[in-house]
Write an enzyme that holds these catalytic residues in place. Structure first.
Site, PDB file in Angstrom:
ATOM      1  N   SER A  47       9.629  -6.010  -3.225  1.00  0.00           N
ATOM      2  CA  SER A  47       8.984  -5.078  -2.061  1.00  0.00           C
ATOM      3  C   SER A  47      10.117  -4.248  -1.449  1.00  0.00           C
ATOM      4  O   SER A  47      11.435  -4.584  -1.293  1.00  0.00           O
ATOM      5  CB  SER A  47       8.458  -5.965  -1.407  1.00  0.00           C
ATOM      6  N   LYS A  48       9.846  -3.651  -0.445  1.00  0.00           N
ATOM      7  CA  LYS A  48      10.422  -2.913   0.423  1.00  0.00           C
ATOM      8  C   LYS A  48      11.431  -3.876   1.115  1.00  0.00           C
ATOM      9  O   LYS A  48      12.394  -3.462   1.853  1.00  0.00           O
ATOM     10  CB  LYS A  48       9.748  -2.119   1.396  1.00  0.00           C
TER      11      LYS A  48
END
Ligand code: GLU
Length: 509
Positions: A261-262
């Site tokens: 994920s970011k």
């Protein structure tokens, strides 16, 4: 050459692009280039609530940096523009009205409260579908007159897709094979929102059709949306021109489960964005560019994250990638993100570099950091460190100690390895070097090896020591090359500074 092969990369400017976005762009680009088709950038910015200032420019900067330059797109021109969805609003409304006229879509006037009630009645799931739509306020239930009256009165409405009952939607995905959805599981998706903007599904399908997209290559998270997309193609009567779909495997975290994920960048200490991004003043999310990656190395790394052509080959030039790439060789399971492997790719790419532009780049980097070097010195820096660099910036990191005052010595080395008798050894080395006839690594080697034979000291003791007094640490390139590169005068000074340092320490103790 096949001009009917048209691929698009269609990011939403809702923030910085995740590295997976660049992989998607790359696969689209490779496929387009392989068949001599076009690579198109389309900005999907219909969700105004999630629009982030600067994100569109960021996407373009990223593509430019890695060299995946679109043939068509906002700012790139092309015959099917505009390529920014917010500039195409009337097109979607017109198409939605056409669907209403065909009985494939309908107006829905339900208020927020009515939708809330629907959600509550369905145990928290607001499933507006072929059953519940009959209990709601929409043009399927209301008479034509009533619908027209509400429209004239300016009541807020959305346009929804009328999903058919009890049918199957089959998707022939190039990577996943056949995927079947039942329409009973699908809701009547909103096509046009109350602000007149299309939803992702509507704009995406209309644009893929109008822009004559032949293949849709996108992340796996869009697979379930594809069911509605196929229904839209059916509703419009465009099934014979529907693009082929290929849904890419997820990129997984380095350890454990779940997709990268970011937020993982901060947690694992590596970049997950192509180039740095500033969410707000004073905050910065690290990019691969700023970390020091060569764009070609990053692309090669990403190319193999989910694809391999069945051979052992790992290093590909862009031309080789284009030739070798095929959708059939993309894996179905998630691809684990291995940052160490990414670094290895970068190292391999730096190893391949040589020649004038690269030497010039090294020279410029030193000069920009206040260290004047000639072409000749830049060549020596390259030769000295080329086998030791992981990132380009390492040339400066490793090289600058030869030009600047040394700030400190590896104290652990001194405590563990330094013996008092080394002082006289160093004095002899200094004498020898000072009187050497020719100053080059070969002569230095001959002289020092001769000295080693006569003095009772092992190479494993002398050379780490010489490295420490030159660069601060006991490891490094070939000691004779290091000494030669540093220069006679500086070498003698560094030996004496080191002796002075040891003597001061002794007095302090
Ligand atoms: N706008 C979508 C995204 O942000 C595009 C998905 C697609 O390629 O259809 O990824």
């Amino acid at each position: 050459m096949d001009s009917s092969v048209r691929l698009r990369f269609a990011p939403s400017p809702t923030g910085p692009l995740h590295i997976g976005g660049i992989r998607t762009a790359l696969y689209n680009y490779l496929f387009a280039r392989k068949y001599g088709g076009s690579f198109i950038l389309r900005i999907e910015d219909t969700d105004q609530g999630r629009y982030v200032q600067g994100a569109e420019q960021y996407i373009i900067d990223c593509l430019n940096w890695v060299g995946l330059v679109p043939d068509e797109g906002p700012g790139f021109g092309g015959p099917y523009g505009p390529y920014r969805q917010s500039d195409r609003k009337p097109i979607y409304v017109e198409h939605a009205l056409a669907l209403i006229n065909k009985g494939e879509a309908y107006y829905a006037f339900d208020t927020g409260e009515e939708l809330e009630n629907l959600r509550a009645a369905n145990g928290g799931n607001q499933k507006y579908d072929f059953v519940t739509r009959n209990q709601m306020r929409n043009s399927l239930v209301l008479s034509e007159d009533e619908t027209n009256r509400l429209l004239k009165a300016g009541l807020s409405y959305v346009i929804r897709l009328k999903v058919p009952e009890n049918q199957e939607v089959q998707i022939e995905d190039i990577i996943r094979g056949q995927v079947i959805f039942k329409t009973t599981e699908l809701d009547d998706k909103v096509l046009i929102k109350s602000d007149g903007m299309p939803t992702y599904h509507m704009a995406n399908v209309v644009d893929d059709y109008l822009m004559k997209i032949s293949h849709v290559i996108r992340g796996e998270e869009w697979l379930s949306s594809t069911a509605h997309h196929v229904l839209l193609y059916r509703a419009f009567g465009w099934l014979d021109q529907m693009p082929k779909f290929a849904h890419l495997p997820l990129i997984m975290k380095p350890t454990g489960n779940g997709k990268l994920s970011k937020r993982d960048g901060a947690q694992f200490g590596f970049p997950v964005f192509p180039i740095s991004w500033q969410p707000k003043e004073g905050e910065s999310l690290l990019g691969f560019r700023e970390f020091g990656f060569e764009p070609e190395a990053l692309l090669n790394f990403l190319a193999l994250l989910g694809w391999n052509n069945g051979t052992e080959q790992e290093i590909y030039s862009m031309e080789e990638l284009i030739q070798a790439f095929s959708l059939e060789k993309i894996v179905k399971s998630g691809a684990r993100f291995d940052f160490e492997k990414g670094k290895w790719f970068n190292q391999q790419y730096l190893h391949q570099k040589s020649g004038f532009p690269f030497i010039q780049r090294i020279k410029d980097d030193f000069i920009n950091n206040g260290i004047q070097v000639s072409d000749e010195i830049a060549v020596q820096i390259f030769d000295l460190f080329k086998d030791r660099v992981l990132f380009f910036k390492d040339y400066l990191q490793l090289g600058k100690v030869y030009f600047l005052e040394l700030e400190s010595y590896d104290s652990e080395f001194i405590i563990k390895k330094f013996k008092p008798e080394f002082i006289s050894v160093l004095q002899s080395v200094s004498e020898i070097l000072n009187h050497l006839e020719f100053w080059n690594p070969e002569q230095i080697e001959v002289a020092l090896k001769e000295f080693l034979k006569s003095a009772a000291i092992k190479p494993g003791e002398l050379f780490p020591l010489l490295r420490v007094l030159i660069s601060g640490i006991p490891t490094g390139p070939d000691a004779f090359k290091m000494i030669s590169f540093l220069g006679r005068e500086k070498m003698v000074i560094r030996i004496y500074k080191f002796i002075e340092f040891i003597n001061t320490k002794k007095q302090e103790a």
